[in-house]
Each structure stands twice: as structure tokens, then as C-alpha cells.
Design a protein around this motif. Structure first.
Motif, mmCIF file in Angstrom:
data_model
loop_
_atom_site.group_PDB
_atom_site.id
_atom_site.type_symbol
_atom_site.label_atom_id
_atom_site.label_comp_id
_atom_site.label_asym_id
_atom_site.label_seq_id
_atom_site.Cartn_x
_atom_site.Cartn_y
_atom_site.Cartn_z
ATOM 1 N N SER A 72 0.844 -1.198 0.000
ATOM 2 C CA SER A 72 0.000 0.000 0.000
ATOM 3 C C SER A 72 0.880 1.249 0.000
ATOM 4 O O SER A 72 2.095 1.168 -0.146
ATOM 5 N N THR A 73 0.269 2.407 0.196
ATOM 6 C CA THR A 73 0.931 3.711 0.130
ATOM 7 C C THR A 73 2.244 3.723 0.908
ATOM 8 O O THR A 73 2.294 3.290 2.053
ATOM 9 N N GLN A 74 3.286 4.252 0.276
ATOM 10 C CA GLN A 74 4.602 4.355 0.909
ATOM 11 C C GLN A 74 4.994 5.823 1.048
ATOM 12 O O GLN A 74 4.319 6.706 0.540
ATOM 13 N N GLY A 75 6.092 6.083 1.727
ATOM 14 C CA GLY A 75 6.550 7.448 1.960
ATOM 15 C C GLY A 75 6.996 8.143 0.684
ATOM 16 O O GLY A 75 7.305 7.510 -0.329
ATOM 17 N N THR A 76 7.062 9.455 0.740
ATOM 18 C CA THR A 76 7.479 10.269 -0.394
ATOM 19 C C THR A 76 8.864 9.843 -0.872
ATOM 20 O O THR A 76 9.785 9.703 -0.085
ATOM 21 N N GLY A 77 8.989 9.637 -2.170
ATOM 22 C CA GLY A 77 10.272 9.289 -2.759
ATOM 23 C C GLY A 77 10.647 7.824 -2.658
ATOM 24 O O GLY A 77 11.701 7.416 -3.123
ATOM 25 N N THR A 78 9.802 7.010 -2.074
ATOM 26 C CA THR A 78 10.096 5.586 -1.943
ATOM 27 C C THR A 78 10.045 4.921 -3.315
ATOM 28 O O THR A 78 9.158 5.184 -4.112
ATOM 29 N N LYS A 79 11.001 4.062 -3.585
ATOM 30 C CA LYS A 79 11.057 3.309 -4.837
ATOM 31 C C LYS A 79 10.731 1.855 -4.527
ATOM 32 O O LYS A 79 11.395 1.230 -3.706
ATOM 33 N N VAL A 80 9.688 1.335 -5.165
ATOM 34 C CA VAL A 80 9.283 -0.057 -4.998
ATOM 35 C C VAL A 80 9.678 -0.824 -6.250
ATOM 36 O O VAL A 80 9.350 -0.424 -7.365
ATOM 37 N N VAL A 81 10.389 -1.945 -6.063
ATOM 38 C CA VAL A 81 10.820 -2.784 -7.176
ATOM 39 C C VAL A 81 10.439 -4.236 -6.863
ATOM 40 O O VAL A 81 10.915 -4.803 -5.884
ATOM 41 N N LEU A 82 9.572 -4.806 -7.710
ATOM 42 C CA LEU A 82 9.197 -6.221 -7.613
ATOM 43 C C LEU A 82 9.708 -6.906 -8.862
ATOM 44 O O LEU A 82 9.232 -6.627 -9.966
ATOM 45 N N THR A 83 10.686 -7.798 -8.720
ATOM 46 C CA THR A 83 11.247 -8.461 -9.895
ATOM 47 C C THR A 83 11.421 -9.955 -9.664
ATOM 48 O O THR A 83 11.834 -10.394 -8.594
ATOM 49 N N SER A 84 11.080 -10.723 -10.685
ATOM 50 C CA SER A 84 11.351 -12.159 -10.752
ATOM 51 C C SER A 84 10.790 -12.963 -9.587
ATOM 52 O O SER A 84 11.378 -13.955 -9.158
ATOM 53 N N ASN A 85 9.640 -12.555 -9.066
ATOM 54 C CA ASN A 85 8.963 -13.323 -8.030
ATOM 55 C C ASN A 85 7.993 -14.303 -8.677
ATOM 56 O O ASN A 85 7.488 -14.067 -9.765
ATOM 57 N N THR A 86 7.713 -15.400 -7.983
ATOM 58 C CA THR A 86 6.713 -16.363 -8.416
ATOM 59 C C THR A 86 5.608 -16.371 -7.371
ATOM 60 O O THR A 86 5.865 -16.611 -6.193
ATOM 61 N N VAL A 87 4.382 -16.094 -7.817
ATOM 62 C CA VAL A 87 3.227 -16.066 -6.921
ATOM 63 C C VAL A 87 2.213 -17.085 -7.434
ATOM 64 O O VAL A 87 1.782 -17.007 -8.579
ATOM 65 N N VAL A 88 1.858 -18.040 -6.585
ATOM 66 C CA VAL A 88 0.820 -19.001 -6.926
ATOM 67 C C VAL A 88 -0.435 -18.560 -6.180
ATOM 68 O O VAL A 88 -0.461 -18.498 -4.956
ATOM 69 N N VAL A 89 -1.476 -18.222 -6.939
ATOM 70 C CA VAL A 89 -2.674 -17.584 -6.389
ATOM 71 C C VAL A 89 -3.677 -18.636 -5.899
ATOM 72 O O VAL A 89 -3.940 -19.623 -6.587
ATOM 73 N N GLN A 90 -4.230 -18.374 -4.736
ATOM 74 C CA GLN A 90 -5.281 -19.217 -4.177
ATOM 75 C C GLN A 90 -6.592 -18.993 -4.936
ATOM 76 O O GLN A 90 -6.894 -17.874 -5.346
ATOM 77 N N VAL A 91 -7.376 -20.031 -5.093
ATOM 78 C CA VAL A 91 -8.719 -19.921 -5.651
ATOM 79 C C VAL A 91 -9.691 -20.119 -4.491
ATOM 80 O O VAL A 91 -9.612 -21.111 -3.779
ATOM 81 N N SER A 92 -10.591 -19.153 -4.281
ATOM 82 C CA SER A 92 -11.548 -19.244 -3.174
ATOM 83 C C SER A 92 -12.915 -18.752 -3.625
ATOM 84 O O SER A 92 -13.033 -17.675 -4.205
ATOM 85 N N ALA A 93 -13.945 -19.515 -3.316
ATOM 86 C CA ALA A 93 -15.318 -19.081 -3.603
ATOM 87 C C ALA A 93 -15.830 -18.154 -2.513
ATOM 88 O O ALA A 93 -16.821 -17.460 -2.694
ATOM 89 N N GLY A 94 -15.128 -18.098 -1.378
ATOM 90 C CA GLY A 94 -15.589 -17.315 -0.237
ATOM 91 C C GLY A 94 -15.140 -15.870 -0.206
ATOM 92 O O GLY A 94 -15.752 -15.044 0.472
ATOM 93 N N TRP A 95 -14.056 -15.514 -0.888
ATOM 94 C CA TRP A 95 -13.544 -14.150 -0.889
ATOM 95 C C TRP A 95 -12.688 -13.923 -2.127
ATOM 96 O O TRP A 95 -12.223 -14.861 -2.758
ATOM 97 N N ASN A 96 -12.465 -12.664 -2.462
ATOM 98 C CA ASN A 96 -11.610 -12.310 -3.591
ATOM 99 C C ASN A 96 -10.162 -12.638 -3.259
ATOM 100 O O ASN A 96 -9.737 -12.516 -2.106
ATOM 101 N N THR A 97 -9.391 -13.017 -4.269
ATOM 102 C CA THR A 97 -7.974 -13.298 -4.080
ATOM 103 C C THR A 97 -7.147 -12.515 -5.099
ATOM 104 O O THR A 97 -7.640 -12.144 -6.163
ATOM 105 N N TYR A 98 -5.870 -12.293 -4.752
ATOM 106 C CA TYR A 98 -5.001 -11.406 -5.535
ATOM 107 C C TYR A 98 -3.592 -11.987 -5.607
ATOM 108 O O TYR A 98 -3.027 -12.377 -4.586
ATOM 109 N N GLY A 99 -2.994 -11.984 -6.787
ATOM 110 C CA GLY A 99 -1.590 -12.362 -6.917
ATOM 111 C C GLY A 99 -0.705 -11.251 -6.375
ATOM 112 O O GLY A 99 -0.004 -11.400 -5.385
#
Length: 186
Positions: A72-99
Motif C-alpha cells: 500500500s501507500t509508501q513514503g514520499t520518494g520511496t522506490k518499490v521494485v518487484l522483480t522475478s517473483n513467483t506467486v501461486v494464487v489461491q482460488v476461493s469461492a468465499g472471498w476475492n484473491t489477488y496475486g
């Protein structure tokens, strides 16, 4: 702070593999880890106004949590870098899911060479490979989002954007196959 080559498991239902939620952390590096979390938790949870460079690379988030990576929201000037990650997403009928879930990253981010995959079958309430809202200055490229027909019902969005400005989404591979879903979107 640096976390490398570890196995991190959040055991309660809202648990996180790693949670960085205190305001004011400076520079966070995380690579080559395996993470698991509770069904309503997050593999990686970065909430708060941190500063400096937040670098998350070459991690594996196992199927199970509601959020693979939550930032979520980060401080002023913060640099976020997401590289080469593997995310296996859950499947659920009870709630929304997100990679990968990004909310309020107005300082920009680089989301590059990640793999977001669906392996478990079943019906989903709504599931999102990449979910981005209220963000600016993002570079999202060369990611793979794959749902090869394992969903038997519900809604699938490979990439979802709301309130996103001055950003690029390019050279990404998005697959959403299957005949049992209510809706499938890019």
C-alpha cells in the motif's frame, strides 16, 4: 533490513509470511525466500509509509494466502521494485484473491519479470492476477499471468487497474482460459 534465503510461514488464518507494517522503515531488501501464509493473509505484506528502496525479488509465494504480495501507500520518494517473483494464487469461492495487490503507490514502482500463476482448481468469487488502484508512475513489463483453465466458476481478471495514471503496462503475457467462468477480463 535484509531477508534472504529463508522459509517464512504465517500460521494463523490472517497471518503473513512477512509483514512490514510499522511506519518509517528505511530500505528493505528481500530475495530468494519461500513464503506461505493463512487463507486470509498475505505472503508479503508491506503496509505503511516506508522510505528508500523496497526491493522484493526472486521470492516464491506458495498457494494459500488471499494476497500473494500486498503493498500500500509508501513514503514520499520511496522506490518499490518487484522483480522475478513467483506467486501461486489461491482460488476461493468465499472471498476475492489477488496475486499482486498494489494500492496507493503514487511514488511509482517497477513490476518486472514476475510470474503469477493459478494451479488449484475450483470456483472463485473474483480473482485478480495483478490488481492496481490509486497509483502513478508504474512500469509493469515482462510479467506472466497464467490461469490455464483451472477455474470452474467465478470471475477472473488477469490485470485490473482503477485510478492509475502515468503508467506503462507492456510486454506482459496474460492467459485466462476456461469455459466455466462467469467473466474473464484483462
Amino acid at each position: 533490513t535484509t531477508i534472504n534465503s529463508s522459509v517464512l510461514i504465517g500460521t494463523n488464518s490472517f497471518g503473513a509470511g512477512v509483514a512490514l507494517s510499522t511506519v518509517g522503515n528505511v530500505n528493505f531488501f528481500m530475495s530468494s525466500n519461500t513464503l506461505a501464509a493463512g487463507a486470509r493473509g498475505a505472503g508479503i505484506y508491506l503496509n505503511g509509509r516506508h522510505r528508500g528502496l523496497l526491493s522484493i525479488s526472486t521470492n516464491t509465494i506458495r498457494e494459500g494466502p488471499q494476497y500473494g504480495i500486498f503493498i500500500s501507500t509508501q513514503g514520499t520518494g520511496t522506490k518499490v521494485v518487484l522483480t522475478s517473483n513467483t506467486v501461486v494464487v489461491q482460488v476461493s469461492a468465499g472471498w476475492n484473491t489477488y496475486g499482486i495487490y498494489l494500492d496507493g503507490l503514487t511514488t511509482g514502482a517497477t513490476i518486472q519479470n514476475n510470474g503469477i500463476f493459478y494451479r488449484g482448481s475450483g470456483a472463485a468469487a473474483s480473482t485478480y492476477g495483478l490488481y492496481v488502484k490509486s497509483a502513478a508512475g508504474l512500469l509493469i513489463d515482462h510479467n506472466r499471468i497464467g490461469q490455464p483453465g483451472v477455474l470452474t466458476g467465478g470471475n477472473f481478471s488477469g490485470a485490473y487497474f482503477a485510478g492509475v495514471t502515468m503508467s506503462e503496462f507492456k510486454f506482459n503475457d496474460v492467459l485466462g482460459a476456461g469455459s466455466g467462468m462467469a467473466n474473464a477480463y484483462l
